[in-house]
Design an enzyme around this catalytic site. Structure first.
Site, PDB file in Angstrom:
ATOM      1  N   ALA A   8      38.182 -32.102  35.046  1.00  0.00           N
ATOM      2  CA  ALA A   8      38.848 -32.294  33.750  1.00  0.00           C
ATOM      3  C   ALA A   8      40.347 -32.010  33.781  1.00  0.00           C
ATOM      4  CB  ALA A   8      38.175 -31.410  32.699  1.00  0.00           C
ATOM      5  N   GLY A  10      42.424 -32.508  36.238  1.00  0.00           N
ATOM      6  CA  GLY A  10      43.169 -33.380  37.152  1.00  0.00           C
ATOM      7  C   GLY A  10      43.915 -34.481  36.406  1.00  0.00           C
ATOM      8  N   MET A  12      43.578 -37.721  36.719  1.00  0.00           N
ATOM      9  CA  MET A  12      42.628 -38.714  36.214  1.00  0.00           C
ATOM     10  C   MET A  12      41.637 -38.095  35.240  1.00  0.00           C
ATOM     11  SD  MET A  12      43.347 -41.716  36.950  1.00  0.00           S
ATOM     12  CE  MET A  12      41.895 -42.248  36.074  1.00  0.00           C
ATOM     13  N   GLY A  97      34.939 -42.031  41.136  1.00  0.00           N
ATOM     14  CA  GLY A  97      36.227 -42.643  41.463  1.00  0.00           C
ATOM     15  C   GLY A  97      36.918 -41.938  42.613  1.00  0.00           C
ATOM     16  N   THR A  98      36.337 -40.822  43.072  1.00  0.00           N
ATOM     17  CA  THR A  98      36.918 -40.040  44.167  1.00  0.00           C
ATOM     18  C   THR A  98      37.113 -40.915  45.404  1.00  0.00           C
ATOM     19  OG1 THR A  98      35.643 -38.177  43.334  1.00  0.00           O
ATOM     20  CG2 THR A  98      36.574 -37.933  45.544  1.00  0.00           C
ATOM     21  N   THR A  99      38.265 -40.773  46.055  1.00  0.00           N
ATOM     22  CA  THR A  99      38.497 -41.542  47.291  1.00  0.00           C
ATOM     23  C   THR A  99      38.502 -40.591  48.491  1.00  0.00           C
ATOM     24  OG1 THR A  99      40.903 -41.395  47.150  1.00  0.00           O
ATOM     25  CG2 THR A  99      39.858 -43.272  46.055  1.00  0.00           C
ATOM     26  N   HIS A 154      51.970 -45.404  47.290  1.00  0.00           N
ATOM     27  CA  HIS A 154      51.534 -44.492  46.232  1.00  0.00           C
ATOM     28  C   HIS A 154      52.530 -43.347  46.069  1.00  0.00           C
ATOM     29  CE1 HIS A 154      47.642 -46.514  46.652  1.00  0.00           C
ATOM     30  NE2 HIS A 154      47.373 -46.048  45.454  1.00  0.00           N
ATOM     31  N   HIS A 155      52.354 -42.618  44.977  1.00  0.00           N
ATOM     32  CA  HIS A 155      53.183 -41.442  44.640  1.00  0.00           C
ATOM     33  C   HIS A 155      53.121 -40.355  45.723  1.00  0.00           C
ATOM     34  CE1 HIS A 155      49.408 -39.364  43.642  1.00  0.00           C
ATOM     35  NE2 HIS A 155      49.020 -40.555  43.213  1.00  0.00           N
ATOM     36  N   LYS A 158      49.830 -37.995  46.665  1.00  0.00           N
ATOM     37  CA  LYS A 158      48.561 -38.512  47.192  1.00  0.00           C
ATOM     38  C   LYS A 158      48.257 -37.856  48.540  1.00  0.00           C
ATOM     39  CE  LYS A 158      45.837 -42.642  47.771  1.00  0.00           C
ATOM     40  NZ  LYS A 158      44.720 -41.996  47.069  1.00  0.00           N
ATOM     41  N   THR A 165      41.817 -47.823  47.900  1.00  0.00           N
ATOM     42  CA  THR A 165      41.927 -49.231  47.491  1.00  0.00           C
ATOM     43  C   THR A 165      42.275 -50.116  48.681  1.00  0.00           C
ATOM     44  OG1 THR A 165      42.616 -48.523  45.323  1.00  0.00           O
ATOM     45  CG2 THR A 165      43.123 -50.796  45.922  1.00  0.00           C
TER      46      THR A 165
END
Ligand code: NAD
Length: 268
Positions: A8, A10, A12, A97-99, A154-155, A158, A165
């Site tokens: 919660a 984070g 995202m 959604g975790t990568t 990416h930012h 990361k 992706t």
């Protein structure tokens, strides 16, 4: 429909809470942060930057998975594995959604998926999933004279590379070519690499600033180049996709699903 959010506190997690609160006909079942997080005890709506919603953030994932119909999880692989076990126990749908998930993580998720439906999406945006479907088609049409390279940016915060992706796009291209990505992936070139191996799929990662996510799939052939690209400028696209996935997933048979199923892109 009761939707829970883990991770919660984070970037995202907060987006996901805000998206649940903004969606009609769904209810926030609860929000869970890591034990010891400053977020525990705060109002989930306030944490998400909207108005108070009367749901306090807790660190009790067991209770959340028992209460919710579906839980949205953008955290870290270790936590996601533990959450999938709770999802299996409670027969709760689980949107992941975790990568950066390893083969072992995927094996653990496969076990959980015997008992409950899991949706795993390295990228929940409509545009990226369309790009993946198009990359698969183009890879099938253009032969190995066209080298496939995937570039992502990416930012600076990361922590994994290539992005989930980029790997998803690489998998789509490999599927289009009918090859195994593990055998063909060229990751992190440096130094005297030798010539490019025909048929390989290359990855390059750039990091900096606050870039939400840029991806380009390049098909470089003799005398010409095809480039398919996508740029994300707002993280809310991922949260909206996650809510769409959550609503779609509840009531499905146990198993692993992807965004292509949710968005009906399998037959593109
Ligand atoms: P973040 O670091 O801001 O958030 C992760 C949160 O998970 C942190 O608040 C952390 O405390 C929490 N967490 C870790 N272990 C926990 C546990 N056991 N219980 C509860 N909470 C726990 O990262 P982020 O930018 O929000 O990204 C999270 C993940 O989502 C990353 O893997 C990222 O790559 C991925 N992501 C996926 C998409 C997509 O569309 N699938 C989009 C953006 C980000």
């Amino acid at each position: 429909m009761k939707i829970g959010v883990v991770g919660a506190a984070g970037r995202m997690g907060r987006m996901n809470i805000a998206a649940v609160l903004a969606t009609e006909c769904v209810e926030l079942a609860g929000a869970v942060a890591r034990s010891g997080s400053d977020a525990v005890g705060t109002d989930a709506g306030l944490l998400a930057g909207t108005s108070a919603c009367g749901v306090p953030v807790t660190d009790d994932a067991v209770a959340l998975f028992a209460e919710a119909d579906v839980v949205i999880d953008f955290t870290v692989p270790e936590a996601t594995r533990a959450f999938a076990e709770l999802a299996a126990q409670g027969k709760t749908a689980h949107v992941i959604g975790t990568t950066g998930l390893s083969a072992e993580d995927h094996a653990a998720l496969d076990m959980a998926a015997r008992h409950t439906p899991l949706m795993i999406g390295a990228n929940m945006s409509m545009g990226v999933n369309l790009l993946a479907a198009l990359s698969q088609r183009v890879a099938a049409i253009l032969d190995e004279d066209f080298d496939i390279e995937i570039v992502e940016m990416h930012h600076r915060h990361k922590i994994d590379a290539p992005s989930g992706t980029a790997l998803l796009l690489g998998q789509s291209a490999a599927d289009g070519r009918g090859v195994n990505l593990d055998d063909r992936a060229d990751r992190g070139r440096d130094g005297h690499t030798g010539e490019r191996r025909p048929g390989n799929i290359g990855f390059a990662s750039l990091r900096g600033g606050d870039v939400v996510g840029d991806h380009t799939v390049i098909f470089a052939g003799p005398g010409e180049r095809v480039e398919l690209g996508h740029k994300s400028s707002d993280r809310r696209i991922f949260a909206r996709g996650a809510i769409k996935a959550a609503r779609w997933l509840v009531g499905r048979k146990p198993g692993i699903y992807g965004m292509a199923d949710v968005l009906g892109l399998r037959d593109l």
